[in-house]
Design an enzyme around this catalytic site. Sequence first.
Site, short mmCIF file in Angstrom:
data_model
loop_
_atom_site.label_atom_id
_atom_site.label_comp_id
_atom_site.label_asym_id
_atom_site.label_seq_id
_atom_site.Cartn_x
_atom_site.Cartn_y
_atom_site.Cartn_z
N HIS A 21 0.82 -1.21 0.00
CA HIS A 21 0.00 0.00 0.00
C HIS A 21 0.86 1.27 0.00
CE1 HIS A 21 -3.14 2.88 1.08
NE2 HIS A 21 -3.99 1.96 0.67
N PRO A 22 0.49 2.25 -0.84
CA PRO A 22 1.36 3.43 -1.03
C PRO A 22 1.15 4.58 -0.05
CG PRO A 22 -0.48 3.56 -2.54
CD PRO A 22 -0.64 2.25 -1.80
N CYS A 23 0.35 4.38 1.00
CA CYS A 23 0.11 5.50 1.91
C CYS A 23 1.42 6.00 2.51
CB CYS A 23 -0.86 5.09 3.02
SG CYS A 23 -0.30 3.75 4.06
N GLY A 24 1.59 7.30 2.54
CA GLY A 24 2.79 7.90 3.11
C GLY A 24 3.97 7.99 2.15
#
Length: 226
Positions: A167-170
């Site tokens: 997941h690409p969050c941040g």
Amino acid sequence: MAKELTWDGTLSPNEFQKAAKAFVQKWKGCISMPAWAWKPFTRLPYTLTHDEGGYLSLEIVYKHVAEEEGYPLESSALAEEVADAATLVLDCDTETHLYDFHIIYSASYRVPILYFRGYNIGGQPLDWSTIKEDLPLSSVKMLDESRWTFITKEEHPYLKRPWFTLHPCGTGDWMKLLFLDKVASVGRAACIPNYVLSWLSMVGQAVGLKVPLDLLTEDEHLPVNS
């Protein structure tokens, strides 16, 4: 320059393509490692997919799993020859797992996303519990402890099949911090050629995928694998 100092660490579609192709060129110098390739993808005129011209691909990365003890999917495993499954000779005491990795641009997050899948020599997909056993203990610890690093299963944007993804969050936030000094000194454009390489040197560790040390030491702004 003031505008560049407000860069949020994300990429435009064109910048991703430039960064991806620069990454492929840099990687070509690593003769001990399987090669990443740029896979162009032509959007059909009647589709509404967020096609950005293609994606990066590293496929048929294999590892042997001993019956009693697994071996981590680290750079040593990736340095092995990429074998044709039809000619691969298996030891009776080992099982072979193969992995494919794709780096795909996300139009929503405006950053690269790592997609991957694992499968056995017969082509049967591996579930997450099996893949997790293939990872180095440090990677498993990172996935368990970090609120920014977690695996989900989603449809591959191009192949339309379920793949695992990090997941690409941040991502934009820590890429901004990574290149903060360089953006201030030489500008955003100078950072683009090293963007994918520096990004992969961090996110790849979550799945045991490491960047060769000689590539990391070419630029002082690239983080060295821990």
